[in-house]
Scaffold this motif. Structure first.
Motif, PDB file in Angstrom:
ATOM      1  N   ASP A  53       0.825  -1.214   0.000  1.00  0.00           N
ATOM      2  CA  ASP A  53       0.000   0.000   0.000  1.00  0.00           C
ATOM      3  C   ASP A  53       0.857   1.261   0.000  1.00  0.00           C
ATOM      4  O   ASP A  53       1.989   1.256   0.498  1.00  0.00           O
ATOM      5  N   SER A  54       0.310   2.325  -0.544  1.00  0.00           N
ATOM      6  CA  SER A  54       1.021   3.603  -0.595  1.00  0.00           C
ATOM      7  C   SER A  54       0.006   4.698  -0.901  1.00  0.00           C
ATOM      8  O   SER A  54      -0.941   4.469  -1.658  1.00  0.00           O
ATOM      9  N   THR A  55       0.198   5.853  -0.340  1.00  0.00           N
ATOM     10  CA  THR A  55      -0.567   7.035  -0.766  1.00  0.00           C
ATOM     11  C   THR A  55       0.368   8.008  -1.471  1.00  0.00           C
ATOM     12  O   THR A  55       0.254   8.269  -2.675  1.00  0.00           O
ATOM     13  N   ARG A  56       1.351   8.548  -0.713  1.00  0.00           N
ATOM     14  CA  ARG A  56       2.221   9.602  -1.229  1.00  0.00           C
ATOM     15  C   ARG A  56       3.030   9.163  -2.455  1.00  0.00           C
ATOM     16  O   ARG A  56       3.068   9.856  -3.484  1.00  0.00           O
ATOM     17  N   THR A  57       3.715   8.016  -2.349  1.00  0.00           N
ATOM     18  CA  THR A  57       4.630   7.600  -3.424  1.00  0.00           C
ATOM     19  C   THR A  57       3.852   7.278  -4.701  1.00  0.00           C
ATOM     20  O   THR A  57       4.209   7.725  -5.791  1.00  0.00           O
ATOM     21  N   ARG A 106       6.960  -0.887  -5.994  1.00  0.00           N
ATOM     22  CA  ARG A 106       7.030  -1.022  -4.531  1.00  0.00           C
ATOM     23  C   ARG A 106       6.758  -2.485  -4.212  1.00  0.00           C
ATOM     24  O   ARG A 106       5.804  -3.079  -4.721  1.00  0.00           O
ATOM     25  N   HIS A 136      14.466   3.313  -0.251  1.00  0.00           N
ATOM     26  CA  HIS A 136      13.403   4.135  -0.848  1.00  0.00           C
ATOM     27  C   HIS A 136      14.113   5.385  -1.395  1.00  0.00           C
ATOM     28  O   HIS A 136      14.008   6.484  -0.856  1.00  0.00           O
ATOM     29  N   GLN A 139      12.427   8.828  -2.006  1.00  0.00           N
ATOM     30  CA  GLN A 139      12.083   9.530  -0.762  1.00  0.00           C
ATOM     31  C   GLN A 139      13.305  10.310  -0.269  1.00  0.00           C
ATOM     32  O   GLN A 139      13.203  11.465   0.156  1.00  0.00           O
ATOM     33  N   PRO A 271       8.403  11.246   6.755  1.00  0.00           N
ATOM     34  CA  PRO A 271       8.064  10.801   5.396  1.00  0.00           C
ATOM     35  C   PRO A 271       6.582  10.497   5.223  1.00  0.00           C
ATOM     36  O   PRO A 271       6.097  10.414   4.095  1.00  0.00           O
ATOM     37  N   GLY A 272       5.859  10.318   6.339  1.00  0.00           N
ATOM     38  CA  GLY A 272       4.458   9.922   6.288  1.00  0.00           C
ATOM     39  C   GLY A 272       4.347   8.434   5.932  1.00  0.00           C
ATOM     40  O   GLY A 272       5.288   7.863   5.375  1.00  0.00           O
ATOM     41  N   PRO A 273       3.243   7.798   6.251  1.00  0.00           N
ATOM     42  CA  PRO A 273       2.161   8.342   7.051  1.00  0.00           C
ATOM     43  C   PRO A 273       2.561   8.464   8.523  1.00  0.00           C
ATOM     44  O   PRO A 273       3.367   7.657   8.998  1.00  0.00           O
TER      45      PRO A 273
HETATM   46  N1   CP Z   1       6.596   8.137   2.400  1.00  0.00           N
HETATM   47  C1   CP Z   1       5.940   7.128   1.798  1.00  0.00           C
HETATM   48  O1   CP Z   1       6.545   6.247   1.180  1.00  0.00           O
HETATM   49  O2   CP Z   1       4.584   7.149   1.965  1.00  0.00           O
HETATM   50  P1   CP Z   1       3.569   6.148   1.261  1.00  0.00           P
HETATM   51  O3   CP Z   1       3.757   4.793   1.904  1.00  0.00           O
HETATM   52  O4   CP Z   1       2.206   6.719   1.515  1.00  0.00           O
HETATM   53  O5   CP Z   1       3.913   6.080  -0.189  1.00  0.00           O
END
Ligand code: CP
Length: 317
Positions: A53-57, A106, A136, A139, A271-273
Motif C-alpha cells: 500500500d502507498s498514498t504519497r509515493t 514497490r 526508498h 524519498q 516521510p508519512g504516514p
Molecule cells: N513516504 C511514503 O513512502 O509514503 P507512502 O507509503 O504513503 O507512499
C-alpha cells in the motif's frame, strides 16, 4: 548522468545527486505554471507496480509521469493476478509484452527491485519505490531537496555540507532511513541516529556521525538543523521492540517540549504516514517548522527529475 535504473541511493554519486536536486528545482517551477506539462515522456508507457500500500509515493509518481506526458498504467497486488499467486517474473514479463518502458515498483521484499533490474525479464528502466526494509531512494531525494530548499533557498549546484540531521525512531525497519543515510552523507550532511537499542542496528549506527539511545542527551549535545521522525512500523514488528506505545512516545517521540529545547527553526521532517501521538505529536507535525507537506509536494518534482534523467539517458544511448 549515466542512469538506467534507480534501485538504491548508492546508484548516485555526489555530482548525480546534486544534478537531480537542481533538476527537481526546475521541475518545481514547471509545477507552478498554469499548464503543468512537459513532453519528455510522450510515447512512453510507465507502469506503477505496487505490491504494498502507498498514498504519497503512488500518487506523486502518477502525477509526475502525467506531467511529463507519459501513458500511465497502475497495477496493484489487490485487483491484479498477483492476488491469484502470479510470480514477479510472470507479472513483469506480462508488462514487457505490452511494451512498458519504465516500471516503478514497490514490493514487500528487500532486494525485489534489484532482482528485477538485474533480470532478463524486462529491458526497460526500474525505479525502486520502496522494497521491504531496504531502500526508498526517491524519498531520500525529495527529503534532500526539501532540506536544501528550506535551508539554502533556490541555490543550485549545492549539496548539504555540514548540515546536522537527526534520524529518529524505528531505524531497523526503515527503508527511508537507509536511503537517507546514504544520500545525506554523500551530499556532505552530518547524520545522527537516535533510537531504542532494539531498533538501531549496530552496522547503521557505525555509519553515522553519532548514535544515541537517549533522545534528550542527543538534543543536549547537538544543534540539529533538522529532525527526521520515522514511522513506527508495527506491521513489520513480529516481536515486542519496546514496552508500550506510551513509553515509546515519552522516550523517543517528538513533542512540543523537546522541539522547544532545539535551536529555533529546527526543521521537523516525517516521510508519512504519521502516527500522531506516537512518534510525533500534533503540535510538531503542524508547526511552522514542519516540512511534512513540503516533502509531499517536492515528491512530485523529485520524481519528475528522476524520470527525466532516466529517459534522457536512454535517448543518449
Ligand atoms: N513516504 C511514503 O513512502 O509514503 P507512502 O507509503 O504513503 O507512499
Amino acid at each position: 548522468m549515466n542512469l538506467k535504473h534507480l534501485v538504491s541511493a548508492a546508484d548516485l554519486n555526489r555530482a548525480d545527486a546534486i544534478e537531480l536536486l537542481d533538476t527537481t528545482a526546475e521541475m518545481a517551477s514547471v509545477s507552478e505554471r498554469e499548464v503543468k506539462k512537459l513532453p519528455t515522456l510522450r510515447g512512453k508507457t510507465v507502469v506503477n507496480l505496487f505490491y504494498e500500500d502507498s498514498t504519497r509515493t503512488r500518487v506523486s509518481f502518477e502525477v509526475a509521469e502525467k506531467r511529463l506526458s507519459a501513458d500511465v498504467v497502475n497495477v496493484s497486488a489487490k485487483g491484479s493476478s498477483v492476488s491469484k499467486g502470479e510470480s514477479l517474473k510472470d507479472t513483469v514479463q506480462t508488462l514487457a509484452a505490452i511494451s512498458a518502458d519504465i516500471v516503478v515498483m514497490r514490493h514487500g521484499s528487500s532486494g525485489a527491485a534489484h532482482t528485477l533490474a538485474n533480470s532478463d525479464w524486462f529491458d526497460g528502466s526500474v525505479i525502486n519505490a520502496g522494497d521491504g526494509t531496504h531502500e526508498h531512494p526517491t524519498q531520500a531525494l525529495l527529503d534532500a531537496y526539501t532540506l536544501r530548499s528550506r535551508l539554502f533557498g533556490t541555490a543550485s549546484g549545492k549539496g548539504l555540507d555540514g548540515v546536522n540531521v537527526a534520524i529518529v525512531g524505528d531505524i531497523a525497519h526503515s527503508r527511508v532511513a537507509r536511503s537517507n543515510l546514504i544520500l545525506l552523507k554523500n551530499l556532505g550532511a552530518r547524520v545522527h541516529l537516535i533510537a531504542p537499542p532494539t531498533l538501531l542496528p549496530k552496522a547503521l549506527g557505525q555509519q553515522a556521525v553519532s548514535s544515541f539511545h537517549n533522545f534528550d542527551h542527543a538534543i543536549e549535545e547537538n544543534d540539529f538543523d533538522a529532525v527526521m521522525m520515522l514511522r513506527v512500523q508495527s506491521e513489520r514488528m513480529h516481536a515486542a521492540f519496546f514496552p508500550s506505545e506510551a513509553e515509546y512516545s515519552k522516550l523517543w517521540g517528538l513533542n512540543r517540549e523537546r522541539l522547544e529545547r532545539m535551536k529555533p527553526g529546527t526543521l521537523v521532517m516525517h516521510p508519512g504516514p504519521m502516527n500522531r501521538g506516537l512518534e510525533i505529536d500534533s503540535f510538531c507535525a503542524d508547526s511552522p517548522n514542519s516540512t511534512v507537506l513540503d516533502q509531499v509536494r517536492n515528491g512530485v518534482s523529485a520524481r519528475m527529475a528522476v524520470l527525466y534523467h532516466l529517459v534522457g539517458n536512454e535517448r543518449n544511448a
